[in-house]
Design a protein around this motif. Structure first.
Motif, PDB file in Angstrom:
ATOM      1  N   THR A  40       0.956  -1.152   0.474  1.00  0.00           N
ATOM      2  CA  THR A  40       0.281   0.086  -0.006  1.00  0.00           C
ATOM      3  C   THR A  40       0.684   1.382   0.038  1.00  0.00           C
ATOM      4  N   SER A  42       0.426   6.122  -0.337  1.00  0.00           N
ATOM      5  CA  SER A  42      -0.338   7.063   0.242  1.00  0.00           C
ATOM      6  C   SER A  42      -0.382   8.209  -1.093  1.00  0.00           C
ATOM      7  N   ARG A  57      -4.921   6.699  -0.576  1.00  0.00           N
ATOM      8  CA  ARG A  57      -4.316   5.469   0.183  1.00  0.00           C
ATOM      9  C   ARG A  57      -4.520   4.608  -1.555  1.00  0.00           C
ATOM     10  N   CYS A  92       2.922   8.934   8.410  1.00  0.00           N
ATOM     11  CA  CYS A  92       3.693   8.358   7.376  1.00  0.00           C
ATOM     12  C   CYS A  92       5.172   8.440   7.281  1.00  0.00           C
ATOM     13  N   LEU A 101      -4.024  13.149   5.774  1.00  0.00           N
ATOM     14  CA  LEU A 101      -4.326  12.026   3.631  1.00  0.00           C
ATOM     15  C   LEU A 101      -4.012  13.295   2.948  1.00  0.00           C
TER      16      LEU A 101
END
Length: 193
Positions: A40, A42, A57, A92, A101
């Motif tokens: 994954t 972001s 994401r 992060c 985010l």
């Protein structure tokens, strides 16, 4: 002109950055970001002109499409090892943008940047891969156009594995300017000879 941006991938599973350039119809472009990493990411985008920032994401193989104005100038990066709550707050390991985010600022180094400037001088688009803020994941541009625009840019080397000890950071490799802060590495007050 439609743009497809596919920047993220590991050294063994390199992502593609695709650009479809065509006749300009509406004064807008589309940028699609695809996570081609096995984990994954972001993704984040910060557009300087006009001012716009966001993040999303992306699971491995997942894409995110954005509509851009033709005069857009900005950069895209992948953030790694991110954890966000339901309100989009978190952190992060690399590329963090003040714990949110939806980025409104550049990502914290180390971060590999895919930079773009659409419909600039002589109606040309410009793109590059920048390591000025260090390196966290490989990125690759692979333009595809109806009129032969096919030269791209990439940083596919495993820089994290080759990173000198004094530049190593969790999840990435810092730039010498960030670590040493000297004119020699930051190109401050330098002259070309």
């Amino acid at each position: 002109m439609d743009q497809a941006l596919l920047p993220f991938g590991s050294q063994n599973n390199m992502g593609r950055f695709t650009r479809s350039c065509g006749t300009r119809r509406s004064g807008a472009s589309t940028i699609t970001i695809l996570n081609n990493c096995p984990s994954t990411i972001s993704a984040a985008i910060l557009v300087i002109t006009p001012s716009f920032g966001s993040g999303r994401r992306l699971e491995s193989g997942e894409a995110w499409t954005l509509n851009m104005l033709d005069s857009s100038v900005g950069h895209i990066w992948g953030r790694t090892n991110c954890f966000f709550d339901s309100l989009g707050r978190g952190r992060c390991e690399t590329g963090d943008c003040r714990g949110v985010l939806n980025c409104q600022d550049s990502g914290a180094p180390p971060v590999t940047l895919a930079e773009f400037a659409l419909n600039q001088a002589n109606n040309l688009d410009f793109l590059d891969i920048s390591l000025v803020q260090g390196f966290n994941i490989p990125i690759k541009f692979s333009p595809k156009t109806a009129y032969g625009c096919s030269r791209g840019a990439s940083c596919a080397a495993d820089i994290n594995r080759q990173c000198p000890t004094e530049l190593r950071a969790p999840g990435g490799c810092q730039s010498p300017c960030t670590v040493f802060k000297t004119n020699e590495y930051c190109c401050v007050n330098s002259t070309m000879k």
